[in-house]
Design a protein around this motif. Structure first.
Motif, mmCIF file in Angstrom:
data_model
loop_
_atom_site.group_PDB
_atom_site.id
_atom_site.type_symbol
_atom_site.label_atom_id
_atom_site.label_comp_id
_atom_site.label_asym_id
_atom_site.label_seq_id
_atom_site.Cartn_x
_atom_site.Cartn_y
_atom_site.Cartn_z
ATOM 1 N N LEU A 177 0.795 -1.089 -0.077
ATOM 2 C CA LEU A 177 0.059 -0.108 -0.017
ATOM 3 C C LEU A 177 1.005 1.122 -0.144
ATOM 4 O O LEU A 177 2.028 1.192 0.536
ATOM 5 C CB LEU A 177 -0.817 0.046 1.281
ATOM 6 C CG LEU A 177 -1.778 -1.290 1.466
ATOM 7 C CD1 LEU A 177 -2.320 -0.983 2.800
ATOM 8 C CD2 LEU A 177 -2.845 -1.284 0.280
ATOM 9 N N TRP A 178 0.142 2.123 -0.220
ATOM 10 C CA TRP A 178 0.893 3.639 -0.335
ATOM 11 C C TRP A 178 -0.222 4.510 -0.119
ATOM 12 O O TRP A 178 -1.497 4.574 -0.813
ATOM 13 C CB TRP A 178 1.546 3.842 -1.795
ATOM 14 C CG TRP A 178 2.334 5.317 -1.988
ATOM 15 C CD1 TRP A 178 2.257 6.209 -2.920
ATOM 16 C CD2 TRP A 178 3.107 5.878 -0.760
ATOM 17 N NE1 TRP A 178 2.711 7.363 -2.407
ATOM 18 C CE2 TRP A 178 3.362 7.141 -1.305
ATOM 19 C CE3 TRP A 178 3.784 5.545 0.336
ATOM 20 C CZ2 TRP A 178 4.471 8.017 -0.738
ATOM 21 C CZ3 TRP A 178 4.735 6.201 0.861
ATOM 22 C CH2 TRP A 178 5.126 7.706 0.383
ATOM 23 N N THR A 180 -2.371 5.175 2.149
ATOM 24 C CA THR A 180 -3.435 4.603 2.807
ATOM 25 C C THR A 180 -3.488 4.537 4.045
ATOM 26 O O THR A 180 -2.515 4.336 4.781
ATOM 27 C CB THR A 180 -3.686 3.354 2.139
ATOM 28 O OG1 THR A 180 -3.467 3.038 0.908
ATOM 29 C CG2 THR A 180 -4.912 2.550 2.746
ATOM 30 N N VAL A 185 -6.895 1.150 6.266
ATOM 31 C CA VAL A 185 -6.471 -0.157 6.311
ATOM 32 C C VAL A 185 -7.349 -1.108 7.155
ATOM 33 O O VAL A 185 -7.578 -2.152 7.019
ATOM 34 C CB VAL A 185 -4.949 -0.031 7.116
ATOM 35 C CG1 VAL A 185 -4.433 -1.392 7.456
ATOM 36 C CG2 VAL A 185 -4.011 0.820 5.962
ATOM 37 N N VAL A 207 0.198 -7.523 4.564
ATOM 38 C CA VAL A 207 -0.207 -6.103 4.158
ATOM 39 C C VAL A 207 0.807 -5.290 4.390
ATOM 40 O O VAL A 207 1.414 -5.114 5.629
ATOM 41 C CB VAL A 207 -1.607 -5.916 5.205
ATOM 42 C CG1 VAL A 207 -1.727 -4.375 4.854
ATOM 43 C CG2 VAL A 207 -2.615 -6.808 4.977
ATOM 44 N N CYS A 209 2.474 -1.706 4.272
ATOM 45 C CA CYS A 209 1.843 -0.407 4.334
ATOM 46 C C CYS A 209 3.038 0.543 4.380
ATOM 47 O O CYS A 209 3.858 0.546 5.440
ATOM 48 C CB CYS A 209 1.033 -0.163 5.359
ATOM 49 S SG CYS A 209 0.187 1.632 5.621
ATOM 50 N N LEU A 270 -1.705 1.285 13.375
ATOM 51 C CA LEU A 270 -1.282 0.532 12.092
ATOM 52 C C LEU A 270 -1.277 -0.805 12.349
ATOM 53 O O LEU A 270 -1.685 -1.767 11.792
ATOM 54 C CB LEU A 270 -0.154 0.909 11.341
ATOM 55 C CG LEU A 270 -0.142 2.608 10.643
ATOM 56 C CD1 LEU A 270 1.155 2.835 10.048
ATOM 57 C CD2 LEU A 270 -1.253 2.298 9.516
ATOM 58 N N VAL A 275 -1.911 -4.585 9.714
ATOM 59 C CA VAL A 275 -0.353 -4.213 8.963
ATOM 60 C C VAL A 275 0.544 -5.143 9.359
ATOM 61 O O VAL A 275 0.821 -5.350 10.678
ATOM 62 C CB VAL A 275 0.053 -2.749 9.096
ATOM 63 C CG1 VAL A 275 1.432 -2.625 8.340
ATOM 64 C CG2 VAL A 275 -0.778 -1.661 8.390
ATOM 65 N N PHE A 278 5.409 -2.445 8.114
ATOM 66 C CA PHE A 278 5.308 -1.073 7.729
ATOM 67 C C PHE A 278 6.657 -0.609 7.305
ATOM 68 O O PHE A 278 7.777 -1.083 7.651
ATOM 69 C CB PHE A 278 5.179 -0.373 9.304
ATOM 70 C CG PHE A 278 5.382 1.036 9.154
ATOM 71 C CD1 PHE A 278 4.378 1.800 8.500
ATOM 72 C CD2 PHE A 278 6.590 1.822 9.178
ATOM 73 C CE1 PHE A 278 4.538 3.349 8.186
ATOM 74 C CE2 PHE A 278 6.585 3.342 9.288
ATOM 75 C CZ PHE A 278 5.667 3.909 8.565
#
Length: 299
Positions: A177-178, A180, A185, A207, A209, A270, A275, A278
């Motif tokens: 992801l970017w 987001t 999330v 995931v 992120c 997060l 997530v 990270f």
């Protein structure tokens, strides 16, 4: 939650050497992964291999390689070669890119991007495992078996909408992801991709992120700086939709900004959201921000 570091594309006479130094520092700092964008500079896969074979071992990933300019079997072959060269440490993040890039710059049609990604994964995923692929879709065909070493790397799809997230959970190994934010999330990304993986009988997806991050005593100034640096992402439709879902007017509104306590709390949010990795894109106050991320990475 694992911690990764977003690499900056080096400039100057020795960009590969500069990238190698960043990867080496990321490994020494305790990060589990390092990620490189593929935009209009270095070819991300080639650069990660050239720099990574000379650096200490950690996972190296693309965030992300656009699909349209390469046949999925060709991308699978390149990624397998990269994975072999890196000793099994490569992760392929791939995505659609954006209509303005694919149509205006490359000259391909961006019609029905969801169909395109489905057909692309239908070829790339089995090909990257060394399977014989016999496939005929509406836009892609393949009858090929690669003998390339390096099969079995993770495939992560840049997925934001429901259909793409379902593909990422059902066919691929997760998403990268970017732009987001944590609410999106928690309420949209994670439930959708996990449900798709569970329904398909697959393991829980990754995931990954990536977000801008800055540890500072001047949060207003940092947000303004983020809005300047990342302005384009507030204008591209796919990221704009994620910002709107988050209730964010500008990219700086979802950047992880504040003092150490504030940024750590946002990282914990997060993690609670689901997530698994990270990836920090440090854009200001680099030494102080990196120090906090290093501490978090080392636990």
């Amino acid at each position: 939650m694992r911690y990764g570091y977003f690499l900056n594309e080096p400039t100057g006479a020795d960009p590969i050497g500069g990238l190698r130094d960043q990867i080496t520092q990321a490994a020494e700092d305790g990060f589990s992964s390092a990620w490189l964008s593929h935009i209009f500079g270095l070819d991300a896969i080639t650069a990660l291999v050239a720099a990574g074979v000379q650096a200490p071992p950690l996972e190296l990933g693309t965030a992300v390689v656009p699909t349209y300019p390469r046949h999925p079997a060709a991308l699978a072959q390149q990624a397998m070669t990269a994975n072999a060269a890196l000793g099994g440490r490569f992760a392929l993040g791939l995505g659609l890119s954006h209509q303005i890039v694919i149509e205006n710059m490359f000259g391909y049609s961006f019609e029905r991007p969801g169909r395109h990604m489905k057909e692309y994964l239908d070829v790339l995923v089995p090909a990257s495992r060394g399977e014989h692929v016999r496939y005929e879709g509406e836009t892609l065909k393949a009858d090929i078996k690669l003998s390339t070493p390096g099969a079995g790397f993770p495939v992560l799809v840049a997925a934001l909408g429901p259909r793409m997230l379902k593909m990422a959970g059902t066919v691929a190994d997760g998403t990268v992801l970017w732009m987001t934010g944590p609410k999106t999330v928690a309420d949209h990304i994670v439930p959708t991709i996990r449900a798709a993986a569970a329904e398909a009988g697959r393991k829980e997806p990754r995931v990954v992120c990536a977000l801008p991050v800055c540890v500072t005593d001047d949060p207003e100034g940092a947000v303004a700086r983020a809005n300047e640096v990342f302005k384009i992402y507030g204008q591209l439709p796919s990221y704009r939709a994620m910002l709107d879902r988050e209730g964010a007017a500008n990219p700086g509104d979802i950047a992880l900004v504040g003092d150490e306590k504030t940024v750590l709390a946002k990282l914990e949010e997060l993690e609670r959201a689901g997530v698994t990795d990270f990836v920090g894109a440090v854009f200001a106050e680099r030494e102080r921000t990196r120090s906090l991320l290093t501490g978090a990475a080392k636990g």
